[in-house]
Design a protein around this motif. Structure first.
Motif, mmCIF file in Angstrom:
data_model
loop_
_atom_site.group_PDB
_atom_site.id
_atom_site.type_symbol
_atom_site.label_atom_id
_atom_site.label_comp_id
_atom_site.label_asym_id
_atom_site.label_seq_id
_atom_site.Cartn_x
_atom_site.Cartn_y
_atom_site.Cartn_z
ATOM 1 N N UNK A 189 0.834 -1.204 0.000
ATOM 2 C CA UNK A 189 0.000 0.000 0.000
ATOM 3 C C UNK A 189 0.867 1.252 0.000
ATOM 4 N N UNK A 190 2.043 1.156 0.603
ATOM 5 C CA UNK A 190 2.912 2.332 0.615
ATOM 6 C C UNK A 190 3.390 2.717 -0.776
ATOM 7 N N UNK A 237 0.704 4.284 -2.704
ATOM 8 C CA UNK A 237 0.491 5.693 -2.363
ATOM 9 C C UNK A 237 1.503 6.583 -3.058
ATOM 10 N N UNK A 262 0.734 6.838 -6.715
ATOM 11 C CA UNK A 262 -0.424 7.704 -6.947
ATOM 12 C C UNK A 262 -0.027 9.173 -6.812
ATOM 13 N N UNK A 263 0.750 9.448 -5.771
ATOM 14 C CA UNK A 263 1.164 10.832 -5.529
ATOM 15 C C UNK A 263 1.972 11.361 -6.710
ATOM 16 N N UNK A 285 -0.329 11.932 -9.729
ATOM 17 C CA UNK A 285 -1.195 13.092 -9.514
ATOM 18 C C UNK A 285 -0.408 14.398 -9.669
ATOM 19 N N UNK A 286 0.774 14.429 -9.069
ATOM 20 C CA UNK A 286 1.592 15.640 -9.154
ATOM 21 C C UNK A 286 1.964 15.950 -10.605
ATOM 22 N N UNK A 308 -1.097 17.318 -12.373
ATOM 23 C CA UNK A 308 -1.408 18.678 -11.942
ATOM 24 C C UNK A 308 -0.400 19.677 -12.502
ATOM 25 N N UNK A 347 -1.026 20.420 -16.118
ATOM 26 C CA UNK A 347 -2.160 21.333 -16.290
ATOM 27 C C UNK A 347 -1.745 22.776 -16.004
ATOM 28 N N UNK A 348 -1.008 22.958 -14.910
ATOM 29 C CA UNK A 348 -0.592 24.308 -14.521
ATOM 30 C C UNK A 348 0.333 24.923 -15.560
ATOM 31 N N UNK A 358 -1.743 26.021 -18.474
ATOM 32 C CA UNK A 358 -2.519 27.229 -18.192
ATOM 33 C C UNK A 358 -1.604 28.443 -18.158
ATOM 34 N N UNK A 359 -0.474 28.296 -17.480
ATOM 35 C CA UNK A 359 0.389 29.455 -17.307
ATOM 36 C C UNK A 359 1.022 29.890 -18.622
ATOM 37 N N UNK A 401 -1.630 31.365 -21.114
ATOM 38 C CA UNK A 401 -2.280 32.642 -20.797
ATOM 39 C C UNK A 401 -1.286 33.778 -20.605
ATOM 40 N N UNK A 456 -1.716 37.051 -22.696
ATOM 41 C CA UNK A 456 -2.825 37.904 -22.281
ATOM 42 C C UNK A 456 -2.477 38.664 -21.013
ATOM 43 N N UNK A 457 -1.830 37.948 -20.078
ATOM 44 C CA UNK A 457 -1.551 38.573 -18.782
ATOM 45 C C UNK A 457 -0.560 39.712 -18.924
ATOM 46 N N UNK A 459 -5.399 6.536 -2.462
ATOM 47 C CA UNK A 459 -5.084 5.759 -1.262
ATOM 48 C C UNK A 459 -5.586 6.503 -0.026
ATOM 49 N N UNK A 518 -4.531 6.783 2.974
ATOM 50 C CA UNK A 518 -3.599 7.492 3.853
ATOM 51 C C UNK A 518 -3.112 8.832 3.302
ATOM 52 N N UNK A 519 -3.223 9.043 1.994
ATOM 53 C CA UNK A 519 -2.792 10.357 1.495
ATOM 54 C C UNK A 519 -3.949 11.120 0.855
ATOM 55 N N UNK A 533 -4.113 18.864 -3.468
ATOM 56 C CA UNK A 533 -3.369 19.038 -4.713
ATOM 57 C C UNK A 533 -4.329 19.365 -5.855
ATOM 58 N N UNK A 562 -4.560 23.047 -7.751
ATOM 59 C CA UNK A 562 -4.393 23.175 -9.196
ATOM 60 C C UNK A 562 -5.541 23.966 -9.807
ATOM 61 N N UNK A 621 -5.453 27.681 -11.676
ATOM 62 C CA UNK A 621 -5.962 27.865 -13.039
ATOM 63 C C UNK A 621 -7.010 28.982 -13.059
ATOM 64 N N UNK A 632 -5.253 32.287 -12.840
ATOM 65 C CA UNK A 632 -4.585 32.641 -14.104
ATOM 66 C C UNK A 632 -5.611 33.124 -15.127
ATOM 67 N N UNK A 660 -6.639 36.624 -14.273
ATOM 68 C CA UNK A 660 -5.584 37.578 -14.606
ATOM 69 C C UNK A 660 -5.528 37.830 -16.102
ATOM 70 N N UNK A 661 -5.863 36.816 -16.886
ATOM 71 C CA UNK A 661 -5.772 36.975 -18.329
ATOM 72 C C UNK A 661 -6.982 37.692 -18.899
#
Lengths: 242, 205
Positions: A3-4, A7, A10-11, A14-15, A18, A21-22, A25-26, A29, A32-33, B68, B70-71, B78, B82, B86, B89, B92-93
């Protein structure tokens, strides 16, 4: 899989998702900014020069056009001489010129002042005579709304128009914010150096006055040149807005 | 069929009134003090928060069987973070002036208890569509209080609505003055308190 490690896996996934995606987006855009930030600065410079009113709803294209037509940005060294942007040093100061009919109408000094709760950012436009204020705007501050926050209101900013940064003998004294209405608290011959204060915001006024004095002192060499009518050259290269 | 339909409706409508996140659960107070000086910022904040809650609920719900245990909180955080960045941003745009006024408060949606609360208590245990609707319901529930408070504060504090003058000039001429107190944070506390009182009284009838 234990399970560890599940985890951890998964982390990581996921990171990665994410951050992808960031990044999208950054970077998507950014254009425009940056345009918005520039536009905001240009709008405020134009407002301080009195070319647009804060009530007006201007299109971005109009503002850009107006800006490039009328405003030039340049750098001066502490003695008031123009320096090229690429070889400017630590101590050189940014300044903007309002050009009207191929002559300098006013110069605009960026104000990065200390307020009560944080920085106050704005622009102060001074007429080509080097002593009369022709406009003042604040575009960023963190003063209390309704009290010190009134500095963003047009009644307060219009207050500055026509006031002087020099006294009757022509000596530099800066501009100060009075504690209350100028006509009540300041004796008559000093009134040109004071603007109406905001009730309930004595400290904001005090801090802003002190900072303005420091800033204007730094620009004094430029102002002196304007007063002696020696600041005439309009730099040729149109590097404004960068 | 009837039953699922009524459950969907309940999920969507409950947070609007009976289980309102601000008035009943007393969550998200901090941001509702800060962004309700003007109606415009309140509306934008309401939309931003609704979008964030809805989509974070959706994402958490889709992943609920693979996150999971535990996290799970860090994972939820997270996802929320995110989405918030978004949203920031995007503002701001495309809505620079408003994003300047909202300043840090869009970023602080991350710490808004409503978002985490819904992910933790609803999205982890319910299917995606239902969770999404729950997010919309809670966002609108939060937003409606925000807009109500902002309406009162802008009207009494500045005499305007959405920036337009609504208090007739004749009022000012005959001695009416804007209530400066309404522009300060404590006024929002008092208005929210009164709204809670009103809502409880009506509910207990």
């Amino acid at each position: 899989m234990s399970s560890n490690s599940k985890s951890v896996l998964f982390a990581i996934v996921l990171c990665l998702a994410c951050s992808l995606l960031l990044t999208l987006a950054s970077s998507g855009l950014k254009g425009y900014q940056i345009r918005n930030i520039n536009l905001d600065r240009q709008k405020n410079l134009l407002r301080s020069a009195g070319l647009i009113d804060d009530q007006d709803n201007n299109t971005p294209e109009y503002i850009e056009k107006l800006y490039y037509k009328n405003i030039k940005s340049l750098w001066v060294d502490p003695s008031g001489r123009i320096v090229k942007e690429m070889d400017r040093g630590e101590k050189d100061l940014p300044i903007y010129l309002y050009i009207k009919d191929n002559a300098i109408e006013a110069y605009i000094v960026p104000i990065n002042a200390q307020g009560l709760w944080g920085k106050i950012n704005g622009y102060l436009a001074i007429n080509k005579d080097g002593s009369t204020i022709s406009g003042f705007t604040v575009y960023k501050h963190s003063e209390t709304p309704g009290l010190g926050g009134e500095i963003e209101r047009s009644w307060f900013q219009k207050n500055f128009k026509g006031k002087k940064i020099v006294n009757k003998e022509g000596k530099f004294v800066s501009i100060s914010i009075a504690r209350g209405a100028v006509k009540d608290v300041i004796q008559e011959d000093l009134r040109v150096n004071f603007v109406d204060g905001i009730s309930g915001a004595t400290l904001t006024g005090k801090f802003l006055s002190a900072s303005m004095k420091d800033i204007l002192k730094e620009y004094e060499s430029v102002s002196v040149k304007f007063r002696q009518n020696m600041f005439k050259e309009i730099p040729e290269n149109n590097s404004a807005g960068k | 069929m009837k039953k699922t339909e009524s459950k969907t409706l309940k999920v969507l409508l409950d947070p609007l009134w009976k289980n309102n996140p601000i008035m009943v659960q007393i969550l998200g107070i901090c941001s509702s003090l800060a962004v309700t000086v003007q109606l415009k910022t309140a509306i934008v904040m309401a939309i931003a928060l609704t979008m964030v809650v809805a989509f974070s609920n959706l994402a958490v719900s889709v992943l609920r069987n693979v996150i999971p245990r535990n996290i799970r909180i860090i994972a939820e955080l997270c996802i929320v973070a995110t989405l918030v960045i978004i949203a920031d941003e995007l503002l701001k745009a495309f809505m620079y002036d408003i994003s300047k006024q909202l300043s840090v408060f869009v970023g602080l949606i991350i710490t808004n208890c409503i978002v985490m609360g819904r992910a933790e208590s609803f999205a982890l245990a319910n299917p995606p569509i239902l969770s999404f609707l729950d997010g919309i319901g809670n966002g609108v529930g939060y937003g409606s209080v925000l807009i109500a408070v902002a309406f009162i504060r802008e009207l009494l504090g500045s005499g305007t609505l959405l920036g337009f003058d609504v208090v007739p000039r004749i009022f000012y001429l005959s001695g009416y003055e804007n209530m400066g107190f309404m522009l300060l944070a404590p006024a929002a506390f008092i208005i929210i308190g009164l709204l809670v009182w009103l809502q409880r009284t009506l509910l207990n009838k």
